[in-house]
Design an enzyme around this catalytic site. Structure first.
Site, short mmCIF file in Angstrom:
data_model
loop_
_atom_site.label_atom_id
_atom_site.label_comp_id
_atom_site.label_asym_id
_atom_site.label_seq_id
_atom_site.Cartn_x
_atom_site.Cartn_y
_atom_site.Cartn_z
N GLU A 173 45.91 50.22 48.69
CA GLU A 173 45.48 48.98 49.29
C GLU A 173 46.72 47.98 49.29
OE1 GLU A 173 42.51 46.27 47.88
OE2 GLU A 173 41.72 46.00 49.81
N GLY A 176 36.73 45.14 39.14
CA GLY A 176 35.23 45.36 39.09
C GLY A 176 35.08 46.36 38.25
N GLY A 198 36.19 41.71 44.44
CA GLY A 198 37.70 41.63 43.84
C GLY A 198 38.33 43.13 44.01
N ASN A 244 40.72 35.65 48.95
CA ASN A 244 40.99 35.83 50.59
C ASN A 244 40.27 35.16 51.45
OD1 ASN A 244 39.04 37.69 49.70
ND2 ASN A 244 39.87 39.47 51.30
N GLU A 246 31.71 44.36 45.35
CA GLU A 246 32.69 44.47 46.57
C GLU A 246 33.99 44.77 46.27
OE1 GLU A 246 30.99 44.72 49.42
OE2 GLU A 246 29.04 44.05 49.31
N GLU A 303 25.99 43.45 50.03
CA GLU A 303 25.60 41.88 50.27
C GLU A 303 25.22 41.97 51.85
OE1 GLU A 303 25.57 39.80 47.88
OE2 GLU A 303 27.52 40.28 46.44
N CYS A 338 39.75 42.79 52.84
CA CYS A 338 39.23 44.13 52.12
C CYS A 338 39.09 45.16 53.00
CB CYS A 338 37.96 43.84 51.04
SG CYS A 338 36.43 43.09 52.18
N LYS A 377 32.22 31.52 39.59
CA LYS A 377 33.80 31.42 39.16
C LYS A 377 34.61 31.56 40.41
CE LYS A 377 37.19 33.61 37.77
NZ LYS A 377 38.25 32.68 38.26
P1 NAD Z 1 40.86 40.36 41.40
O1 NAD Z 1 40.07 41.44 40.94
O2 NAD Z 1 42.27 39.98 40.87
O3 NAD Z 1 39.93 38.75 41.33
C1 NAD Z 1 38.85 38.44 41.72
C2 NAD Z 1 37.99 37.46 40.74
O4 NAD Z 1 37.90 38.12 39.45
C3 NAD Z 1 39.01 36.28 40.54
O5 NAD Z 1 37.89 35.34 40.36
C4 NAD Z 1 39.51 36.45 39.18
O6 NAD Z 1 39.62 35.29 38.66
C5 NAD Z 1 38.35 37.22 38.55
N1 NAD Z 1 38.73 37.92 37.20
C6 NAD Z 1 39.96 38.62 37.04
N2 NAD Z 1 39.85 39.29 35.84
C7 NAD Z 1 38.60 39.07 35.44
C8 NAD Z 1 38.01 39.82 34.40
N3 NAD Z 1 38.55 40.43 33.38
N4 NAD Z 1 36.47 39.41 34.34
C9 NAD Z 1 35.85 38.72 35.16
N5 NAD Z 1 36.72 38.37 36.20
C10 NAD Z 1 37.79 38.42 36.22
O7 NAD Z 1 41.11 40.26 43.05
P2 NAD Z 1 41.55 39.28 44.02
O8 NAD Z 1 43.05 39.54 43.74
O9 NAD Z 1 41.26 37.73 43.89
O10 NAD Z 1 41.18 39.71 45.49
C11 NAD Z 1 41.42 40.82 46.08
C12 NAD Z 1 40.70 41.97 45.92
O11 NAD Z 1 39.46 42.04 46.36
C13 NAD Z 1 41.36 43.20 46.90
O12 NAD Z 1 41.33 44.49 46.07
C14 NAD Z 1 40.26 43.36 48.00
O13 NAD Z 1 40.02 44.34 48.60
C15 NAD Z 1 39.00 42.66 47.32
N6 NAD Z 1 38.00 42.11 48.07
C16 NAD Z 1 36.78 43.03 48.60
C17 NAD Z 1 35.83 42.58 49.33
C18 NAD Z 1 34.88 43.36 49.76
O14 NAD Z 1 33.82 42.78 50.19
N7 NAD Z 1 34.55 44.55 49.59
C19 NAD Z 1 36.14 41.33 49.98
C20 NAD Z 1 37.27 40.62 49.66
C21 NAD Z 1 38.24 41.05 48.81
#
Ligand code: NAD
Length: 492
Positions: free
Chosen positions: A389, A237, A232, A156, A254, A466, A288, A179
């Protein structure tokens, strides 16, 4: 400045660009049209391990960790300057790949520049302490970099959220492996290419794109990984936390949010409406910390919803790259489907859609993943759209009668990333800010953060933080040294 999108975006390992061991490339898409944008190397587990090996060698063999922080600071300042000089190019690349408007992408790039400058300023201030201890002893602590740190970023805010972990880790003297998200790797790779010109030794900043489950887990499972920062979704997470726990390494998480915006009857409704709209419709709601639950006093419920709906229905949707667009597309067809399903579920569970509520498909919008700003009023607290969410431009609204009621509703969520409140009363502002279970609270302001303010979530929204003045230290380990100063008495 033009963006050379015909050039492949390859992995960056040890200062070299490589398509990876399997030589595989796949196109990423432009979410405004769903057309191919650029070929990107698809890394695999063996590429991840190779990057870790190269990063470890650079950590041990280059000046990066061993020299004083001042030299790192200079390189990081240079890196920030290189990015600033090409800010427009990077903003366009971010917009084309992620969908956000150019104005938003320019803002993100400015934040990245400022964040790198901020941590560069901290690089030579990672100090230890002297500790008073009994007897003739000197006791002191040293802060050392971990070694190789891994950073996993979402789509995002592709570059901003990648750099939020990478930059302080580098400032502390670590070697980093990043990554980026598979949908949006372009700016992270383009950024990695700047490292050489900034004078950062080869292998200190590596970028490995590829499927998260494979590349991400290979990075975290690698014995050379000494810390991981992840931004993510909650499920991934928690998986990262599990892997990190098995390896006994620190993990910063995060994660998601379902943030409340509480509006008291004395608030300036016009300002509040603008802040609320910005906080949920900015970045097409893919934030997020989106203020996705409006909790509004009964007496101003109708007036405020009307104001926000007016702003929402006037927002111009279009490709982020077009100067007149005020909201870009969602990042992918999958995200579009997800948002549409949430709105349908809210409807079927009793919510009233005040504006929006169906995919935008007029003219050129039909080719992209466009969903308009949407307001759902009166959905029951048990509705999925209220609890989960959505990560799209959807605001749910609940009225409240008393301050206790408002606080109870605001805190009735598994998440705790962000909360906003609008009031002119000083006592209400400070007392309610204390009672809200969120890592970040904004009063009379749309969501706002700065490199110097800590950013982290409570509850299911994360672990650790962070940004802020402690962030560079958080990428170090502390060593205690005790020196016995007693001089042996001469014999005889
Ligand atoms: P996601 O968890 O699907 O992916 C995040 C990252 O993790 C990507 O690079 C993905 O390729 C990687 N990934 C996926 N599976 C993995 C695994 N098993 N092991 C290691 N890495 C893996 O999230 P997204 O769809 O890219 O982002 C949206 C989410 O992120 C939402 O839930 C949002 O709230 C959250 N987010 C949080 C913050 C914050 O600061 N708290 C900021 C932005 C987004």
């Amino acid at each position: 400045m033009s963006t050379p999108l015909d050039r492949p975006f390859d992995l960056l390992i040890g200062g070299s660009e490589t398509p990876g061991t399997r030589g595989e490339r796949a196109p990423v898409k432009n979410p405004a049209s769903n057309e191919d944008l650029a070929p990107v190397a698809v890394g695999h587990a063996d590429d991840a391990r190779h990057a870790m090996e190269v990063a470890q060698a650079a950590f041990e063999g280059s000046w990066w960790a061993s020299d004083d922080g001042g030299r790192r600071a200079k390189a990081l300042w240079k890196l920030a300057g290189l990015l600033e000089a090409r800010l427009e190019e990077f903003a366009r690349l971010e917009t084309l790949n992620m969908g956000k408007t150019l104005k938003e992408a320019r803002g993100d790039m400015g934040f990245v520049v400022r964040s790198i400058e901020y941590v560069a300023g901290l690089a030579d201030k990672v100090e230890g302490e002297t500790v008073p201890v009994p007897g003739a002893r000197l006791d002191y602590t040293i802060r050392e970099p971990f070694g190789v740190t891994v950073h996993i970023a979402p789509w995002n805010y592709p570059l901003l959220l990648a750099i939020r972990g990478v930059a302080p880790a580098l400032a502390a003297g670590n070697a980093a492996v990043l990554k980026p998200a598979s949908l949006t790797p372009l700016t992270a790779i383009a950024f990695g290419r700047l490292a050489k010109d900034a004078g950062i030794p080869d292998g200190i900043l590596n970028v490995v794109a590829g499927p998260g489950g494979e590349v991400g887990e290979a990075l975290v499972n690698d014995l050379r990984c000494k810390s991981v920062s992840f931004t993510g979704s909650g499920d991934v997470g928690r998986r990262i936390a599990e892997l990190a726990a098995r390896r006994t390494i620190p993990a910063t998480l995060e994660l998601g949010g379902k943030s409340p915006v509480v509006v008291f009857p004395d608030a300036d409704l016009d300002r509040a409406a603008r802040g609320i709209a910005f906080g949920i419709f900015g970045n097409a709601g893919q934030m997020c910390w989106a203020g996705s639950r409006l909790i509004v006093h009964d007496s101003i419920h109708a007036a405020l919803v009307e104001r926000v709906a007016k702003i929402a229905s006037a927002m111009r949707l279009g490709p982020g790259i077009a100067p007149e667009s005020e909201m870009g597309p969602l990042v992918s067809p999958g995200q579009l489907e997800r948002v549409a399903e949430f709105v349908e579920s809210a409807r079927s569970e009793g919510g009233q859609v005040r504006t929006g509520g169906a995919r935008a498909s007029a003219g050129e919008l039909a080719q992209g993943n466009f969903y308009p700003p949407t307001i759902v009023d009166d959905a029951p607290p048990s509705a999925r759209a209220v609890r989960e969410e959505i990560f799209g431009p959807v605001l749910v609204v609940h009225p409240f009668a008393s301050t206790d009621d408002a606080v109870r509703l605001a805190n009735a969520t598994d998440f705790g990333l962000f909360a906003a409140l609008w009031t002119k009363d000083l006592a209400t502002a400070h007392t309610v800010a204390r009672r809200l279970e969120a890592g970040i609270v904004c009063v009379n302001e749309a969501p706002v953060t700065f490199p110097q303010t800590p950013f982290g979530g409570f509850k299911q929204s994360g672990l650790g933080f962070e940004q802020g003045s402690e962030v560079v230290r958080s990428y170090t380990r502390r060593k205690n040294v005790v020196v016995n100063l007693s001089v042996p008495k001469p014999k005889g």
